[in-house]
Write a protein that holds these residues in place. Structure first.
Motif, mmCIF file in Angstrom:
data_model
loop_
_atom_site.group_PDB
_atom_site.id
_atom_site.type_symbol
_atom_site.label_atom_id
_atom_site.label_comp_id
_atom_site.label_asym_id
_atom_site.label_seq_id
_atom_site.Cartn_x
_atom_site.Cartn_y
_atom_site.Cartn_z
ATOM 1 N N ILE A 96 0.851 -1.187 0.000
ATOM 2 C CA ILE A 96 0.000 0.000 0.000
ATOM 3 C C ILE A 96 0.884 1.233 0.000
ATOM 4 O O ILE A 96 2.088 1.159 0.290
ATOM 5 C CB ILE A 96 -0.948 0.040 1.222
ATOM 6 N N PHE A 97 0.286 2.381 -0.313
ATOM 7 C CA PHE A 97 1.035 3.634 -0.385
ATOM 8 C C PHE A 97 0.135 4.765 0.078
ATOM 9 O O PHE A 97 -1.063 4.771 -0.174
ATOM 10 C CB PHE A 97 1.492 3.893 -1.821
ATOM 11 N N SER A 98 0.727 5.721 0.758
ATOM 12 C CA SER A 98 0.010 6.961 1.055
ATOM 13 C C SER A 98 1.024 8.077 1.180
ATOM 14 O O SER A 98 2.186 7.847 1.536
ATOM 15 C CB SER A 98 -0.813 6.851 2.348
ATOM 16 N N ARG A 111 -1.374 0.596 11.095
ATOM 17 C CA ARG A 111 -1.340 -0.849 11.371
ATOM 18 C C ARG A 111 -1.307 -1.659 10.080
ATOM 19 O O ARG A 111 -0.646 -2.705 10.000
ATOM 20 C CB ARG A 111 -2.538 -1.253 12.229
ATOM 21 N N CYS A 112 -1.992 -1.155 9.061
ATOM 22 C CA CYS A 112 -2.012 -1.859 7.783
ATOM 23 C C CYS A 112 -0.617 -1.873 7.152
ATOM 24 O O CYS A 112 -0.183 -2.900 6.614
ATOM 25 C CB CYS A 112 -3.014 -1.200 6.837
ATOM 26 N N PHE A 113 0.082 -0.753 7.214
ATOM 27 C CA PHE A 113 1.461 -0.708 6.718
ATOM 28 C C PHE A 113 2.313 -1.762 7.417
ATOM 29 O O PHE A 113 3.066 -2.512 6.778
ATOM 30 C CB PHE A 113 2.072 0.673 6.964
ATOM 31 N N SER A 194 -1.182 2.609 -10.749
ATOM 32 C CA SER A 194 -2.032 3.566 -10.032
ATOM 33 C C SER A 194 -1.654 3.699 -8.556
ATOM 34 O O SER A 194 -2.218 4.526 -7.848
ATOM 35 C CB SER A 194 -3.500 3.136 -10.136
ATOM 36 N N LEU A 195 -0.686 2.883 -8.084
ATOM 37 C CA LEU A 195 -0.361 2.869 -6.655
ATOM 38 C C LEU A 195 0.004 4.252 -6.135
ATOM 39 O O LEU A 195 -0.409 4.646 -5.055
ATOM 40 C CB LEU A 195 0.786 1.888 -6.396
ATOM 41 N N PHE A 196 0.786 5.015 -6.910
ATOM 42 C CA PHE A 196 1.284 6.292 -6.417
ATOM 43 C C PHE A 196 0.346 7.456 -6.708
ATOM 44 O O PHE A 196 0.550 8.551 -6.192
ATOM 45 C CB PHE A 196 2.666 6.583 -7.028
ATOM 46 N N GLY A 197 -0.659 7.235 -7.533
ATOM 47 C CA GLY A 197 -1.639 8.274 -7.797
ATOM 48 C C GLY A 197 -1.097 9.490 -8.521
ATOM 49 O O GLY A 197 -1.631 10.593 -8.385
ATOM 50 N N LEU A 198 -0.043 9.336 -9.332
ATOM 51 C CA LEU A 198 0.511 10.462 -10.069
ATOM 52 C C LEU A 198 -0.404 10.835 -11.230
ATOM 53 O O LEU A 198 -0.955 9.969 -11.907
ATOM 54 C CB LEU A 198 1.899 10.107 -10.630
ATOM 55 N N PRO A 199 -0.553 12.130 -11.511
ATOM 56 C CA PRO A 199 -1.284 12.543 -12.716
ATOM 57 C C PRO A 199 -0.591 11.987 -13.962
ATOM 58 O O PRO A 199 0.617 11.742 -13.955
ATOM 59 C CB PRO A 199 -1.187 14.071 -12.658
ATOM 60 N N ASP A 200 -1.346 11.817 -15.045
ATOM 61 C CA ASP A 200 -0.816 11.183 -16.256
ATOM 62 C C ASP A 200 0.415 11.909 -16.801
ATOM 63 O O ASP A 200 1.385 11.270 -17.230
ATOM 64 C CB ASP A 200 -1.898 11.134 -17.338
#
Length: 268
Positions: A96-98, A111-113, A194-200
């Motif tokens: 996961i990533f945030s 906790r998930c990390f 899509s993990l990092f959510g960067l714009p195209d």
């Protein structure tokens, strides 16, 4: 070990319902390897398994499992036992990533990390390491990140848990070396998913300069490194050079990242 023909072999791949996880499955299936594909999803995982089976003519068994659950490794072991499978490879890819300040991150996310990156990776690696050591063969590939060298604001949980994966896997590699087995850690600068959510447009720039790799190309090279028993794989000369410069990055630059991206909410 033959890098091309894996007919008759089995691999367990976590986070296999999409992105780089599916690409790992495709690379292995393309070489004749059958798969146990693990993810917390149901339908996306089922569709991914069907697609791999249809395209490559190998067995691809979906295992829907929350790897953050206690004793998830025992559930993987039970599934393998029920289906009479002796896995030859395991790829711990689920992650996961945030991008958020630690104090603003929920306890559940923290906790998930820990549960996913640290405990699940450790316990699954340990389960297979014991098997592989007894058999005198077997390969483990664990996914870290180049960010493990980057103590950056907004990435505290991601970078620290990925750093754990790198150090843990490097140590495990040396422990397995005398037994004919190996553990490889992959530390990419980034994968175009899509993990990092960067714009195209930012993603295209990152791929163009080699800081971010296309999933299929990265998967193939990481699998090759695993099969060769290498201790570590970092994609691209840009990322290898960046490790040094990241290490000497002054505090004021790190704070600019925080103020421009975190504080202004440019990246969520």
């Amino acid at each position: 070990m033959n890098n091309c023909d894996l007919t008759g072999k089995w691999a367990v791949v976590t986070g296999a319902d999409g992105g780089i996880g599916t690409e790992f499955c495709r690379v292995l299936a393309g070489r004749g390897c059958s798969l146990v594909m693990v993810s917390v999803t149901v339908e996306p995982l089922r569709r991914a398994a069907i697609a791999v089976e249809s395209e490559f003519g190998v067995k691809a068994l979906p295992l829907t499992l929350d790897l953050t659950a206690p004793h998830a490794e025992s559930m993987v072991a039970a599934f393998l036992g029920t289906n009479g499978i002796e896995a030859d490879f395991v790829i711990n890819n689920a992650g996961i990533f945030s991008f958020r300040e630690l104090a603003d991150t929920s306890d559940e996310k923290i906790r998930c990390f820990i549960d996913l990156h640290v405990r699940a990776t450790t316990m699954l690696s340990l389960f297979f390491a014991r098997k592989f050591r007894q058999r005198g063969c077997g390969r483990i590939l664990n996914m870290s990140s180049m960010s493990c060298w980057m103590p950056m604001p907004g990435l505290a949980m991601y970078t620290s848990t990925k750093a754990y994966i790198r150090v843990f896997t490097r140590s495990l590699h040396y422990e397995l070396k005398d037994y004919g087995a190996s553990a490889t850690v992959a530390a990419p600068g980034g994968i175009a998913t899509s993990l990092f959510g960067l714009p195209d447009h930012l993603m295209r720039i990152a791929v163009g300069i080699g800081a971010v790799a296309k999933p299929d190309r990265f998967a193939e090279r990481a699998v090759n490194a695993m099969l060769k028993g290498k201790k570590q794989y970092i994609n691209g000369i840009v990322n290898r050079l960046a490790i040094f410069f990241v290490g000497i990055t002054p505090t004021w630059i790190r704070m600019q990242v925080k103020r421009r991206l975190l504080d202004k909410g440019i990246v969520k």
